[in-house]
Design a protein around this motif. Sequence first.
Motif, short mmCIF file in Angstrom:
data_model
loop_
_atom_site.label_atom_id
_atom_site.label_comp_id
_atom_site.label_asym_id
_atom_site.label_seq_id
_atom_site.Cartn_x
_atom_site.Cartn_y
_atom_site.Cartn_z
N LEU A 250 -87.38 -7.70 15.52
CA LEU A 250 -86.60 -7.68 16.76
C LEU A 250 -85.95 -9.03 17.03
N LYS A 251 -86.66 -10.13 16.79
CA LYS A 251 -86.08 -11.45 17.02
C LYS A 251 -84.93 -11.72 16.06
N ALA A 252 -85.04 -11.19 14.86
CA ALA A 252 -83.94 -11.34 13.90
C ALA A 252 -82.71 -10.57 14.36
N ILE A 253 -82.93 -9.37 14.88
CA ILE A 253 -81.81 -8.57 15.40
C ILE A 253 -81.12 -9.29 16.55
N LEU B 197 -78.27 -11.56 15.54
CA LEU B 197 -77.07 -11.00 14.92
C LEU B 197 -75.88 -11.08 15.87
N PRO B 198 -74.65 -11.10 15.34
CA PRO B 198 -73.48 -11.08 16.23
C PRO B 198 -73.41 -9.78 17.02
N ALA C 53 -68.58 -19.76 21.58
CA ALA C 53 -69.47 -19.51 20.44
C ALA C 53 -69.65 -18.00 20.34
N ARG C 54 -69.78 -17.49 19.13
CA ARG C 54 -69.90 -16.03 18.96
C ARG C 54 -71.06 -15.48 19.77
N LYS C 55 -70.79 -14.42 20.48
CA LYS C 55 -71.82 -13.79 21.30
C LYS C 55 -72.78 -13.03 20.39
N THR C 56 -74.07 -13.13 20.67
CA THR C 56 -75.08 -12.47 19.86
C THR C 56 -75.65 -11.25 20.58
N VAL C 57 -76.42 -10.47 19.86
CA VAL C 57 -77.10 -9.31 20.45
C VAL C 57 -77.98 -9.75 21.61
N ALA C 58 -78.55 -10.93 21.53
CA ALA C 58 -79.43 -11.44 22.58
C ALA C 58 -78.73 -11.50 23.94
N LEU D 128 -84.46 -5.54 24.05
CA LEU D 128 -85.22 -6.02 22.89
C LEU D 128 -86.11 -7.20 23.26
N LYS D 129 -85.61 -8.09 24.09
CA LYS D 129 -86.42 -9.24 24.53
C LYS D 129 -87.63 -8.79 25.34
#
Length: 636
Positions: free
Chosen positions: A23-26, A29-30, A609-614, A622-623
């Motif tokens: 989940l933290k890897a996801i 991701l962009p 900066a590119r927005k991430t899934v986070a 996910l968090k």
Amino acid sequence: MEKELLQEKYPTKEAVTTEIINLKAILSLPKSTEAFMSDIHGEFTAFDHVLRNASGNIKQKIEELFNGQMTPKTQKIFAFLVYYPSERLKIIKSTFNNSDDLKQWYLNTFDDLLELLKYCATKYTRSKVRKALAPEFVYITEELLYGDFTTEDKHKYYAQITDDIINLNSADQFIITLCHTIQRLVVDHLHMLGDIYDRGPAPDKIMDRLMRHHSVDLQWGNHDILWLGAAAGSQLCIANLLRICARYDNLSIVEDSYGINLRHLSLLAEKYYQANPGFAPKLNHQTDKPSKAELDQITKIHQAIAIIQFKLEGQAIDRRPEFKMTHRKLLDKLNKERTAITLNGKTYPIVNGCFQTVDPKNPYQLCPEEQEVIDQLTNAFVNSEKLHKHMDFFMKKGSMYLVYNNNLLVHGCVPVDKDGNLEGLTLNGQLYKGRALFDLLEHNLRESYIYSKQNDDLATDLLWYLWTGPVSPLFGKRVMSTFERYFIEDKTAHFEEPNSYYTLRHEAWFIEKMLQEFGIDPKVGHIINGHTPVKKGRSPIMAEGKMLVIDGGFSKAYQKTTGIGGYTLLYNSYGLQLVTHQPFTTRANAIAQLTDIVSTKRIVEQELARKTVAETDIGTKLKRQVKQLKELLDDM
């Protein structure tokens, strides 16, 4: 309970640890791409083309990936293979004279498609890509997609796979599935901001297409409400719906697509009405023009259903004084001869009058034949299996508004007065405005649809109010001047005063206020609207970029106003882009002549900066899951 479910799903420390890492890897991701479309109004072929080319994104990715390797012409041919693989394969294969040349083309095309698929898949986990692949080719595609082609030992292995795809006559199907997977991955989620129905010829095909889409949400538009209301048994919605279909020569949608018999309405129309130029249908989308006899029949049906509508509206206005629409009862304002009408102290001559069934003593009462016809139609709409299949999907995926990744998606408006104060509707002594008004109207719509209540109950009457009410968020005007447009030549009588929202939405302070009403941070949020076509020469980007209006004219009826063929909005990890489309010709022409319709892309907002899934709504979920898993790990 939630903790117990997690323990059941992840019973060991190793399982919990692995999922936390995943989940933290996801989260890193962009952010994937969202696409926004609005006001398609039955124009299936243009809509389908934009879905296939991902608002021009597929062409852009081909340019980025193959620049210097393919000529512009070759890139275009390749792009249209991705858009329309089945159709383009037939054309391309017909150009080869021998099997060896065709085999080499297959091998080259496999390589190019796999490279493009890999490029489109970089934002996603391998498991998500696997779900997007055609089940029959998952193993083969993954082997070719993630294979190590630098290893000499495996060259023969990969060559054998591709040779066998061709030798076993699976090459075409393999190409088709790769193309469909690319289409699916380029845009991860689709938002439809209302008005799928009315005017254009094929809203049913749009609904079928959306039901096959991998990820979509729908916001209801005012025209969509008529079809939802019709399926729920609202006679007011049915009458309005049929009148619009007759006006745009779209009655075949009702009869052929949804199996609703209009014979009784046709017989009533034939008995009471004659030729009338004011009710001749508009023929914007037709290639085969109706015969004179067909036009006469439609014109008579148009008159019959319009008069039924005006009568039913008068009844609803009487039983719902809280709607404050008494001024819209107009049949009783006609003079004795029905040659003139007095409105707001001014008398206008009547043109194209057709009041044969209107009783001067009781103008809003349906005659027995009209009542029989509308009852028969109600029964047919309520029991149409295909209509309910589409409307069930509308209810499952739809809403009055949506808050998604800090954007407020609304078809029409948030009703306000000239100073920007929220306006509302008072029901049972309680005032509903802003977000509460949207929630009330959605609750009533769902209640009416699910329980199919009586035609004259409050929930069902509110469906009609959504279509035409003075503070309906989906209509957004003080009055709908349908009667005046049919019967009064003086265009000053046709004016429909828009809600002050449409003036104020140019101001950043106002948009920030509306965002706060819906719980969105005004520093980062946007409002995205459809509903009102952006006129030629005007910008769809307002309020310092915080308001975006994406009705650009997919409907041919509006393209003279907008000067273009529609807008789509894209929101990816780099920011927001507004895409302008040229009017679409035909599917056959696009496939044969390689005519694309994307015209220009305009950056609305670019991320530093590119927005991430986070940083998305999915990231928030996910968090929360990561936090719960860490708590579970601590307890083990």
